[in-house]
Write a protein that holds these residues in place. Structure first.
Motif, PDB file in Angstrom:
ATOM      1  N   GLY A  31       1.067  -1.250  -0.130  1.00 25.65           N
ATOM      2  CA  GLY A  31      -0.294   0.184   0.178  1.00 25.65           C
ATOM      3  C   GLY A  31       0.974   1.548   0.191  1.00 25.65           C
ATOM      4  O   GLY A  31       0.230   2.044   0.408  1.00 25.65           O
ATOM      5  N   VAL A  32       1.861   1.589  -0.689  1.00 23.34           N
ATOM      6  CA  VAL A  32       2.535   2.324  -0.571  1.00 23.34           C
ATOM      7  C   VAL A  32       2.487   3.327  -1.866  1.00 23.34           C
ATOM      8  O   VAL A  32       1.659   2.762  -2.747  1.00 23.34           O
ATOM      9  CB  VAL A  32       4.378   2.072  -0.106  1.00 23.34           C
ATOM     10  CG1 VAL A  32       5.386   3.278  -0.963  1.00 23.34           C
ATOM     11  CG2 VAL A  32       4.769   0.984   0.674  1.00 23.34           C
ATOM     12  N   VAL A  33       1.979   4.447  -0.905  1.00 26.02           N
ATOM     13  CA  VAL A  33       1.797   5.440  -2.527  1.00 26.02           C
ATOM     14  C   VAL A  33       2.735   6.734  -2.381  1.00 26.02           C
ATOM     15  O   VAL A  33       3.164   6.899  -1.494  1.00 26.02           O
ATOM     16  CB  VAL A  33       0.416   6.053  -1.705  1.00 26.02           C
ATOM     17  CG1 VAL A  33      -0.213   7.065  -2.848  1.00 26.02           C
ATOM     18  CG2 VAL A  33      -0.518   4.662  -2.074  1.00 26.02           C
ATOM     19  N   VAL A  34       2.965   6.831  -3.656  1.00 25.14           N
ATOM     20  CA  VAL A  34       4.099   7.645  -4.003  1.00 25.14           C
ATOM     21  C   VAL A  34       3.810   8.990  -4.539  1.00 25.14           C
ATOM     22  O   VAL A  34       2.808   9.081  -5.910  1.00 25.14           O
ATOM     23  CB  VAL A  34       5.237   7.911  -4.764  1.00 25.14           C
ATOM     24  CG1 VAL A  34       6.325   8.559  -5.346  1.00 25.14           C
ATOM     25  CG2 VAL A  34       6.166   6.178  -4.743  1.00 25.14           C
ATOM     26  N   ARG A  35       3.666  10.655  -3.999  1.00 27.68           N
ATOM     27  CA  ARG A  35       3.483  11.254  -4.646  1.00 27.68           C
ATOM     28  C   ARG A  35       4.088  12.634  -5.030  1.00 27.68           C
ATOM     29  O   ARG A  35       5.331  12.276  -4.111  1.00 27.68           O
ATOM     30  CB  ARG A  35       2.021  11.956  -3.777  1.00 27.68           C
ATOM     31  CG  ARG A  35       1.176  10.921  -3.296  1.00 27.68           C
ATOM     32  CD  ARG A  35      -0.324  11.551  -2.834  1.00 27.68           C
ATOM     33  NE  ARG A  35      -0.091  12.259  -1.485  1.00 27.68           N
ATOM     34  CZ  ARG A  35       0.106  11.932  -0.680  1.00 27.68           C
ATOM     35  NH1 ARG A  35      -0.655  10.920   0.065  1.00 27.68           N
ATOM     36  NH2 ARG A  35       0.417  12.728   0.820  1.00 27.68           N
ATOM     37  N   PRO A  36       3.580  13.779  -5.985  1.00 29.59           N
ATOM     38  CA  PRO A  36       5.145  14.538  -6.259  1.00 29.59           C
ATOM     39  C   PRO A  36       4.618  15.903  -4.638  1.00 29.59           C
ATOM     40  O   PRO A  36       3.543  15.847  -3.775  1.00 29.59           O
ATOM     41  CB  PRO A  36       5.014  14.906  -7.672  1.00 29.59           C
ATOM     42  CG  PRO A  36       3.727  14.236  -8.348  1.00 29.59           C
ATOM     43  CD  PRO A  36       2.654  13.051  -7.137  1.00 29.59           C
ATOM     44  N   VAL A  37       5.643  16.466  -4.430  1.00 29.76           N
ATOM     45  CA  VAL A  37       5.947  16.768  -3.734  1.00 29.76           C
ATOM     46  C   VAL A  37       5.018  18.392  -4.116  1.00 29.76           C
ATOM     47  O   VAL A  37       5.504  18.719  -4.889  1.00 29.76           O
ATOM     48  CB  VAL A  37       7.135  17.440  -3.383  1.00 29.76           C
ATOM     49  CG1 VAL A  37       7.040  18.813  -2.069  1.00 29.76           C
ATOM     50  CG2 VAL A  37       8.161  16.651  -2.685  1.00 29.76           C
ATOM     51  N   GLU A  38       4.355  19.164  -3.611  1.00 37.28           N
ATOM     52  CA  GLU A  38       3.474  20.170  -4.107  1.00 37.28           C
ATOM     53  C   GLU A  38       2.574  20.732  -3.048  1.00 37.28           C
ATOM     54  O   GLU A  38       3.081  22.025  -3.453  1.00 37.28           O
ATOM     55  CB  GLU A  38       1.802  19.537  -4.660  1.00 37.28           C
ATOM     56  CG  GLU A  38       2.452  18.459  -6.309  1.00 37.28           C
ATOM     57  CD  GLU A  38       0.921  17.574  -6.270  1.00 37.28           C
ATOM     58  OE1 GLU A  38      -0.333  17.589  -5.897  1.00 37.28           O
ATOM     59  OE2 GLU A  38       0.607  17.744  -7.779  1.00 37.28           O
ATOM     60  N   SER A  39       2.913  20.899  -1.751  1.00 40.18           N
ATOM     61  CA  SER A  39       2.568  21.246  -0.840  1.00 40.18           C
ATOM     62  C   SER A  39       3.886  21.758   0.059  1.00 40.18           C
ATOM     63  O   SER A  39       4.929  21.012   0.105  1.00 40.18           O
ATOM     64  CB  SER A  39       1.231  20.930   0.503  1.00 40.18           C
ATOM     65  OG  SER A  39       1.928  19.775   0.792  1.00 40.18           O
TER      66      SER A  39
END
Length: 351
Positions: A145-153
């Motif tokens: 369940g690892v989720v990778v997201r771009p740094v946006e905040s």
């Protein structure tokens, strides 16, 4: 003719051959205590990052793609400005064969470096089939369940910086290592992320940040630059760093980038070598092992000996405190920043 200026010429972005030569990278490195100098001729360009003054001055010269004739002139130009020691490249960037000085050149040494480069032309399925173990870790991260997201905040970037700091602390417990301050990452993100030249990612499990990486892109290549990860034993088995790399590879392919450079490594099959873990991780992706070279130039032997015996040991011990002071000064400037109507003229000569 080689010119050295404190600000880049207007067409600098068209002159450079790597992200490490960009103006955005240079501005971020100011937060590491460097002052950038732009070194250029009609055909070639390099970025010199100088720290210290006169006897204590040292420079890193980023000159990807430049031939030795240009590098020789750049070293002469830095010598004329009182820089006693120059290192061409680092563990991520360097020069290739035509940038290496002739054998026996006085006061120069050459260090071979290595990196794995993955050709992104094949399909994702073919890339996975060409891997040697990374594909299993990718599937493990997905199952966990690892989720990778771009740094946006700002909160994302704070999580990124915290993971980087924790990793630096672990590495510094074993060896000398640079602790990058938050202001460095903030500036790199501010100056390069909006154009896609820098891509920041954080891997999460629920609300817990597990791993963070920043990749730098120029022309047809995306390069892994820096990262960090948790050492919480309950979370390290989730293979978050692998998930981040796979997300970056897929994004690079989607954007039409041809090559993915996994960043410098030291080839060794000795499992007791502290560098083996990084080498094994990068080898699993199925890339081609390529060589590049760093060149060290001792331009003033007396000053260099002083630096090695006094300045360098002190820097290794005290630079985290120095970076914290720079970080605080950067935060204060951001709070008190006043727009200026008098920008510096591009190409102004260094005094």
């Amino acid at each position: 003719m080689i010119r050295v200026t404190s600000t880049p010429p207007a067409d600098w972005a068209e002159r450079i051959a790597a992200a490490s030569q960009s103006e955005g990278f240079a501005e971020a490195m100011r937060l590491m205590g460097y002052r950038p100098l732009y070194v250029w001729s009609a055909e070639n360009a390099a970025l010199a990052l100088v720290r210290g003054w006169r006897l204590t001055a040292r420079a890193n010269l980023f000159a990807t793609g430049a031939p030795w004739a240009f590098l020789r002139g750049a070293l002469d130009a830095l010598t004329a400005r009182g820089v006693p020691y120059v290192k061409v490249g680092d563990t991520m960037w360097g020069v290739v064969a035509d940038g290496v000085p002739p054998d026996g050149t006085p006061r120069l040494s050459v260090t071979p470096r290595h990196t794995f480069v993955l050709d992104l032309a094949p399909s994702e399925a073919d890339l996975l089939r060409g891997m040697d173990g990374a594909e299993r870790k990718i599937r493990k991260a997905e199952r966990e369940g690892v989720v990778v997201r771009p740094v946006e905040s700002a909160a994302d970037l704070a999580a990124f910086c915290q993971l980087s700091h924790e990793t630096s602390d672990r590495v510094r417990a074993r060896t000398a290592y640079t602790d990058f301050p938050p202001a460095f990452f903030e500036t790199l993100h501010e100056r390069m992320a909006s154009t896609g030249a820098a891509r920041f990612y954080v891997a999460w499990h629920d609300t817990a940040p597990l791993a963070a990486c920043v990749f730098l892109t120029h022309a047809d290549t995306m390069l892994y630059y820096l990262g960090g990860s948790t050492r919480n034993r309950e979370l390290t088995t989730k293979q978050a760093p692998t998930a981040v790399f796979w997300r970056a590879i897929r994004d690079a392919k989607r954007l039409g980038v041809r090559y993915f450079d996994l960043g410098g490594c030291t080839p060794t099959e000795d499992v007791n070598d502290s560098r083996h873990g990084v080498y094994a991780f990068k080898k699993r992706w199925g890339g081609r092992l390529e060589a590049f070279y760093n060149v060290e130039a001792i331009l003033s032997p007396f000053a260099y000996r002083l630096q090695e015996r006094v300045v360098t040991p002190l820097w290794d011990r005290l630079h985290p405190m120095y970076f914290r002071l720079l970080d605080a000064a950067h935060a204060l400037r951001r709070l008190t920043r006043v727009p200026t109507s008098s920008p510096v003229e591009p190409g102004a000569q260094e005094g």
